[in-house]
Design a protein around this motif. Sequence first.
Motif, mmCIF file in Angstrom:
data_model
loop_
_atom_site.group_PDB
_atom_site.id
_atom_site.type_symbol
_atom_site.label_atom_id
_atom_site.label_comp_id
_atom_site.label_asym_id
_atom_site.label_seq_id
_atom_site.Cartn_x
_atom_site.Cartn_y
_atom_site.Cartn_z
ATOM 1 N N ALA A 1 -3.587 -45.154 -88.241
ATOM 2 C CA ALA A 1 -2.356 -45.924 -88.425
ATOM 3 C C ALA A 1 -1.627 -45.426 -89.667
ATOM 4 O O ALA A 1 -2.239 -45.226 -90.730
ATOM 5 C CB ALA A 1 -2.675 -47.410 -88.551
ATOM 6 N N TYR A 2 -0.335 -45.242 -89.531
ATOM 7 C CA TYR A 2 0.531 -44.799 -90.622
ATOM 8 C C TYR A 2 1.574 -45.880 -90.876
ATOM 9 O O TYR A 2 2.159 -46.428 -89.938
ATOM 10 C CB TYR A 2 1.233 -43.495 -90.255
ATOM 11 N N LEU A 3 1.825 -46.151 -92.149
ATOM 12 C CA LEU A 3 2.808 -47.159 -92.520
ATOM 13 C C LEU A 3 3.961 -46.490 -93.267
ATOM 14 O O LEU A 3 3.759 -45.832 -94.291
ATOM 15 C CB LEU A 3 2.161 -48.233 -93.400
ATOM 16 N N TYR A 4 5.166 -46.669 -92.730
ATOM 17 C CA TYR A 4 6.395 -46.157 -93.330
ATOM 18 C C TYR A 4 7.214 -47.360 -93.784
ATOM 19 O O TYR A 4 7.233 -48.394 -93.113
ATOM 20 C CB TYR A 4 7.203 -45.357 -92.315
ATOM 21 N N THR A 5 7.897 -47.243 -94.913
ATOM 22 C CA THR A 5 8.685 -48.365 -95.407
ATOM 23 C C THR A 5 9.951 -47.873 -96.100
ATOM 24 O O THR A 5 10.122 -46.679 -96.370
ATOM 25 C CB THR A 5 7.909 -49.229 -96.431
ATOM 26 N N HIS A 6 10.796 -48.842 -96.388
ATOM 27 C CA HIS A 6 11.904 -48.630 -97.330
ATOM 28 C C HIS A 6 11.417 -49.188 -98.659
ATOM 29 O O HIS A 6 11.085 -50.369 -98.750
ATOM 30 C CB HIS A 6 13.140 -49.382 -96.842
ATOM 31 N N ALA A 7 11.309 -48.360 -99.691
ATOM 32 C CA ALA A 7 10.717 -48.796 -100.954
ATOM 33 C C ALA A 7 11.485 -48.230 -102.135
ATOM 34 O O ALA A 7 12.049 -47.130 -102.056
ATOM 35 C CB ALA A 7 9.253 -48.369 -101.032
ATOM 36 N N LYS A 8 11.493 -48.957 -103.216
ATOM 37 C CA LYS A 8 12.217 -48.539 -104.418
ATOM 38 C C LYS A 8 11.681 -47.206 -104.919
ATOM 39 O O LYS A 8 10.499 -47.072 -105.249
ATOM 40 C CB LYS A 8 12.097 -49.606 -105.503
ATOM 41 N N ASP A 9 12.556 -46.215 -104.962
ATOM 42 C CA ASP A 9 12.215 -44.856 -105.410
ATOM 43 C C ASP A 9 11.132 -44.214 -104.550
ATOM 44 O O ASP A 9 10.537 -43.213 -104.957
ATOM 45 C CB ASP A 9 11.763 -44.856 -106.879
ATOM 46 N N GLY B 1 14.974 -49.419 -93.048
ATOM 47 C CA GLY B 1 14.511 -49.683 -91.695
ATOM 48 C C GLY B 1 14.025 -48.502 -90.890
ATOM 49 O O GLY B 1 14.472 -48.294 -89.753
ATOM 50 N N PRO B 2 13.079 -47.669 -91.387
ATOM 51 C CA PRO B 2 12.599 -46.548 -90.572
ATOM 52 C C PRO B 2 11.845 -47.034 -89.336
ATOM 53 O O PRO B 2 11.261 -48.124 -89.330
ATOM 54 C CB PRO B 2 11.663 -45.795 -91.531
ATOM 55 N N TRP B 3 11.877 -46.237 -88.295
ATOM 56 C CA TRP B 3 11.098 -46.501 -87.079
ATOM 57 C C TRP B 3 10.536 -45.177 -86.602
ATOM 58 O O TRP B 3 11.284 -44.221 -86.402
ATOM 59 C CB TRP B 3 11.965 -47.140 -85.998
ATOM 60 N N PRO C 1 5.338 -49.808 -105.389
ATOM 61 C CA PRO C 1 6.725 -50.185 -105.606
ATOM 62 C C PRO C 1 7.173 -51.361 -104.729
ATOM 63 O O PRO C 1 6.553 -51.660 -103.711
ATOM 64 C CB PRO C 1 7.482 -48.921 -105.201
ATOM 65 N N TYR C 2 8.271 -51.993 -105.157
ATOM 66 C CA TYR C 2 8.995 -52.975 -104.349
ATOM 67 C C TYR C 2 9.253 -52.347 -102.985
ATOM 68 O O TYR C 2 9.689 -51.200 -102.883
ATOM 69 C CB TYR C 2 10.295 -53.269 -105.083
ATOM 70 N N ALA C 3 8.963 -53.089 -101.890
ATOM 71 C CA ALA C 3 9.102 -52.483 -100.565
ATOM 72 C C ALA C 3 9.456 -53.518 -99.511
ATOM 73 O O ALA C 3 9.100 -54.692 -99.622
ATOM 74 C CB ALA C 3 7.804 -51.780 -100.183
#
Length: 331
Positions: free
Chosen positions: A182-190, A223-225, A167-169
Amino acid sequence: MMNKLTSLIASAVMAGAVTGCAQHSAEGQNAPGNPLDFGGNLRTADPSAHVWNDGKIYVYTSHDEECQEDFWMKDWYAFSSTDLKNWETHGPLLSVDDLTWADNYAWAPDAAYKNGKYYLVFPAGTGHKDRVNPENSTKWMGIGIAESDSPTGPFKDMIGAPLWRTPYANDPSMFIDDDGQAYLYTHAKDHDYHVIKMADDMRSTEGDLTKMDMGGYEPKMEGPWVFKRGDWYYYTMPENNRVLTYYMSKSPMGPWEYKGEIMGQEHNSNNHHSIVEYKGQWFLFYHRWLDIDSACGRQRHVAAEYLYFNDDGTIQPVDRTEKGVSDFADR
């Protein structure tokens, strides 16, 4: 008589103008500590703070161009310090001109260190967002990752593509656990409140985006941290893009328990933050919307505050201050 009266009025007007200028200047300076003095006229936002093996603290930021159109942003910067008062500027670290797959939207970055390399993980995109007629929008954003032998770059896009296209992110947060995963967290569409694992070479992902258990509370966010302190993992975010709130868990993939507010909103404007420990003290980095010598009204500027925890691991609420962390070197 008339000339004397005119002179007195003129003097009063001039005094008022001088007083007004002095007040504006004082407001423009805003504080002895906040916003952070990165030097020059750079407008910075979305701070991602890290401490590397050289003993310095680094803050990676996006760069707001003066009076930019709709967050059209082109490059990323970093700033380093040993006392959180005197900062060295590094950058641009990377520009959208260096990318083959995006030409705009150099938004909130993060950074990581693994395998003897430094990584800049960043969002970038193409197209245009039509706010009047959203159905006509062509804007797209993805997450890229660049490498360097130095925390200050230059960084190079080694894969020449985003980590995924759907998705868009945007707004990536990279967390590396004690075991090196390593873990990747994002703000993403749906796909908010999702996480994906990075491959060991940090150039690709493993598996799919995984929806995390947030305990039944999933407000609008960006913007997760994510960070770890002791045995606790913390998932922090701007709730409704404004108020900084957080969850806690015993695992980087949850389940998470909502704990409440860290920092309230200001000016009904967005916030973006990071949390890091440096020399035994925890800090909250964030941005403020302030009118400092700008022809465009309020612009974003990075600030910092001390952060404290309760005995049970919960975070004490933080107020914005003018002093900020300016006395850190004197402690």
